[in-house]
Design a protein around this motif. Structure first.
Motif, PDB file in Angstrom:
ATOM      1  N   ALA A 113       8.168  -6.710   9.364  1.00  0.00           N
ATOM      2  CA  ALA A 113       7.533  -5.389   9.447  1.00  0.00           C
ATOM      3  C   ALA A 113       6.202  -5.384   8.701  1.00  0.00           C
ATOM      4  O   ALA A 113       5.205  -4.845   9.193  1.00  0.00           O
ATOM      5  N   TYR A 114       6.179  -5.975   7.525  1.00  0.00           N
ATOM      6  CA  TYR A 114       4.951  -6.048   6.740  1.00  0.00           C
ATOM      7  C   TYR A 114       3.875  -6.805   7.510  1.00  0.00           C
ATOM      8  O   TYR A 114       2.722  -6.377   7.594  1.00  0.00           O
ATOM      9  N   PHE A 115       4.256  -7.945   8.092  1.00  0.00           N
ATOM     10  CA  PHE A 115       3.295  -8.745   8.847  1.00  0.00           C
ATOM     11  C   PHE A 115       2.737  -7.962  10.039  1.00  0.00           C
ATOM     12  O   PHE A 115       1.519  -7.938  10.262  1.00  0.00           O
ATOM     13  N   VAL A 116       3.606  -7.310  10.776  1.00  0.00           N
ATOM     14  CA  VAL A 116       3.166  -6.553  11.948  1.00  0.00           C
ATOM     15  C   VAL A 116       2.262  -5.395  11.530  1.00  0.00           C
ATOM     16  O   VAL A 116       1.189  -5.187  12.100  1.00  0.00           O
ATOM     17  N   PHE A 168      -1.480  -4.802  12.776  1.00  0.00           N
ATOM     18  CA  PHE A 168      -1.927  -3.432  13.060  1.00  0.00           C
ATOM     19  C   PHE A 168      -3.149  -3.030  12.242  1.00  0.00           C
ATOM     20  O   PHE A 168      -4.131  -2.528  12.777  1.00  0.00           O
ATOM     21  N   ILE A 169      -3.106  -3.241  10.931  1.00  0.00           N
ATOM     22  CA  ILE A 169      -4.198  -2.767  10.070  1.00  0.00           C
ATOM     23  C   ILE A 169      -5.397  -3.716  10.090  1.00  0.00           C
ATOM     24  O   ILE A 169      -6.519  -3.300  10.353  1.00  0.00           O
ATOM     25  N   HIS A 170      -5.170  -5.001   9.791  1.00  0.00           N
ATOM     26  CA  HIS A 170      -6.289  -5.935   9.655  1.00  0.00           C
ATOM     27  C   HIS A 170      -6.670  -6.646  10.942  1.00  0.00           C
ATOM     28  O   HIS A 170      -7.664  -7.386  10.960  1.00  0.00           O
ATOM     29  N   GLN A 171      -5.905  -6.445  12.014  1.00  0.00           N
ATOM     30  CA  GLN A 171      -6.227  -7.017  13.326  1.00  0.00           C
ATOM     31  C   GLN A 171      -6.459  -8.526  13.270  1.00  0.00           C
ATOM     32  O   GLN A 171      -7.387  -9.047  13.904  1.00  0.00           O
ATOM     33  N   ARG A 172      -5.608  -9.232  12.526  1.00  0.00           N
ATOM     34  CA  ARG A 172      -5.717 -10.689  12.504  1.00  0.00           C
ATOM     35  C   ARG A 172      -5.328 -11.271  13.859  1.00  0.00           C
ATOM     36  O   ARG A 172      -5.704 -12.387  14.189  1.00  0.00           O
ATOM     37  N   PHE A 173      -4.553 -10.524  14.596  1.00  0.00           N
ATOM     38  CA  PHE A 173      -4.310 -10.784  16.017  1.00  0.00           C
ATOM     39  C   PHE A 173      -4.746  -9.514  16.730  1.00  0.00           C
ATOM     40  O   PHE A 173      -4.566  -8.424  16.218  1.00  0.00           O
ATOM     41  N   LYS A 174      -5.279  -9.638  17.880  1.00  0.00           N
ATOM     42  CA  LYS A 174      -5.838  -8.478  18.585  1.00  0.00           C
ATOM     43  C   LYS A 174      -4.755  -7.746  19.386  1.00  0.00           C
ATOM     44  O   LYS A 174      -4.858  -7.558  20.585  1.00  0.00           O
ATOM     45  N   ARG A 216      -4.014  -2.516  18.979  1.00  0.00           N
ATOM     46  CA  ARG A 216      -5.290  -1.853  18.704  1.00  0.00           C
ATOM     47  C   ARG A 216      -5.285  -0.383  19.078  1.00  0.00           C
ATOM     48  O   ARG A 216      -5.989   0.402  18.480  1.00  0.00           O
ATOM     49  N   ASN A 217      -4.545  -0.029  20.103  1.00  0.00           N
ATOM     50  CA  ASN A 217      -4.621   1.329  20.631  1.00  0.00           C
ATOM     51  C   ASN A 217      -3.525   2.248  20.118  1.00  0.00           C
ATOM     52  O   ASN A 217      -3.371   3.349  20.640  1.00  0.00           O
ATOM     53  N   VAL A 218      -2.768   1.802  19.129  1.00  0.00           N
ATOM     54  CA  VAL A 218      -1.732   2.670  18.558  1.00  0.00           C
ATOM     55  C   VAL A 218      -2.435   3.793  17.809  1.00  0.00           C
ATOM     56  O   VAL A 218      -3.261   3.549  16.925  1.00  0.00           O
ATOM     57  N   ASP A 219      -2.123   5.013  18.180  1.00  0.00           N
ATOM     58  CA  ASP A 219      -2.778   6.152  17.547  1.00  0.00           C
ATOM     59  C   ASP A 219      -1.802   7.326  17.501  1.00  0.00           C
ATOM     60  O   ASP A 219      -1.538   7.977  18.503  1.00  0.00           O
ATOM     61  N   ASN A 220      -1.243   7.538  16.337  1.00  0.00           N
ATOM     62  CA  ASN A 220      -0.393   8.697  16.092  1.00  0.00           C
ATOM     63  C   ASN A 220      -0.585   9.095  14.636  1.00  0.00           C
ATOM     64  O   ASN A 220      -1.318   8.435  13.897  1.00  0.00           O
ATOM     65  N   ALA A 259       0.310   6.337  12.105  1.00  0.00           N
ATOM     66  CA  ALA A 259      -0.622   5.216  12.182  1.00  0.00           C
ATOM     67  C   ALA A 259      -1.961   5.559  11.522  1.00  0.00           C
ATOM     68  O   ALA A 259      -2.528   4.751  10.786  1.00  0.00           O
ATOM     69  N   ARG A 260      -2.454   6.765  11.775  1.00  0.00           N
ATOM     70  CA  ARG A 260      -3.723   7.181  11.157  1.00  0.00           C
ATOM     71  C   ARG A 260      -3.586   7.280   9.635  1.00  0.00           C
ATOM     72  O   ARG A 260      -4.478   6.851   8.902  1.00  0.00           O
ATOM     73  N   GLY A 261      -2.480   7.838   9.160  1.00  0.00           N
ATOM     74  CA  GLY A 261      -2.251   7.939   7.717  1.00  0.00           C
ATOM     75  C   GLY A 261      -2.131   6.568   7.073  1.00  0.00           C
ATOM     76  O   GLY A 261      -2.667   6.324   5.990  1.00  0.00           O
ATOM     77  N   LEU A 262      -1.430   5.675   7.734  1.00  0.00           N
ATOM     78  CA  LEU A 262      -1.255   4.312   7.232  1.00  0.00           C
ATOM     79  C   LEU A 262      -2.593   3.601   7.129  1.00  0.00           C
ATOM     80  O   LEU A 262      -2.914   2.989   6.101  1.00  0.00           O
ATOM     81  N   ARG A 263      -3.391   3.691   8.176  1.00  0.00           N
ATOM     82  CA  ARG A 263      -4.712   3.051   8.150  1.00  0.00           C
ATOM     83  C   ARG A 263      -5.618   3.676   7.092  1.00  0.00           C
ATOM     84  O   ARG A 263      -6.349   2.977   6.390  1.00  0.00           O
ATOM     85  N   ARG A 264      -5.569   4.992   6.963  1.00  0.00           N
ATOM     86  CA  ARG A 264      -6.405   5.682   5.981  1.00  0.00           C
ATOM     87  C   ARG A 264      -6.025   5.260   4.560  1.00  0.00           C
ATOM     88  O   ARG A 264      -6.900   4.972   3.737  1.00  0.00           O
TER      89      ARG A 264
END
Length: 148
Positions: free
Chosen positions: A91-94, A99-105, A108-112, A115-120
């Protein structure tokens, strides 16, 4: 009855790992092992890998030890502990690396709202390039202020 304990131990381990991640990140990665973690905040090399990637090895070894104890020593409760640690690691890796650092592409389009709070929250953590004065050291549990 044992399956109920197994599930409870698995879930408890997964949730305890969030606290372990927070503690390790705040007091070890931003503490005495900053030399391994600092390239995650300020990339100082051209490699896809980071020195920071070495941290997963510790929890992988703990998980593997649990699997060993279950398999060879017949300690039944170490299986759900090992699986809880492994599941949190996945889960941490994903969440963190994909999801956050986009080490794999991917993703990208997850938006809820979550997800926004996590990224922020993670963005606020990374605004601090140094060892001190950081915030938001956990991963999956995000303070409510980042959902506003």
């Amino acid at each position: 009855m044992q399956i109920t304990f197994w599930i409870l131990i698995f879930l408890a381990t997964f949730f305890i790992m969030e606290f372990n991640a927070w503690f390790t990140h705040k007091y070890i990665m931003h503490g005495f092992l900053w030399n391994l973690h600092k390239d995650h905040h300020h990339k100082d090399h051209d490699s896809w890998f980071e020195r920071n990637d070495a941290f997963f090895i510790f929890y992988a070894l703990v998980s593997i030890t649990c699997f060993y104890l279950w398999s060879y020593e017949n300690v039944w409760y170490t299986l759900p502990i090992g699986l809880g640690i492994l599941t949190y690691g996945v889960a941490y890796f994903v969440v963190h690396d994909i999801f956050i650092h986009q080490r794999f592409k991917w993703l990208r389009n997850v938006d809820n709202k979550y997800a926004r709070g996590l990224r922020r929250a993670h963005k606020m953590h990374h605004k601090h390039l140094g060892k001190h004065e950081g915030e938001n050291f956990g991963m999956l549990i995000v303070p409510f202020k980042y959902f506003k």
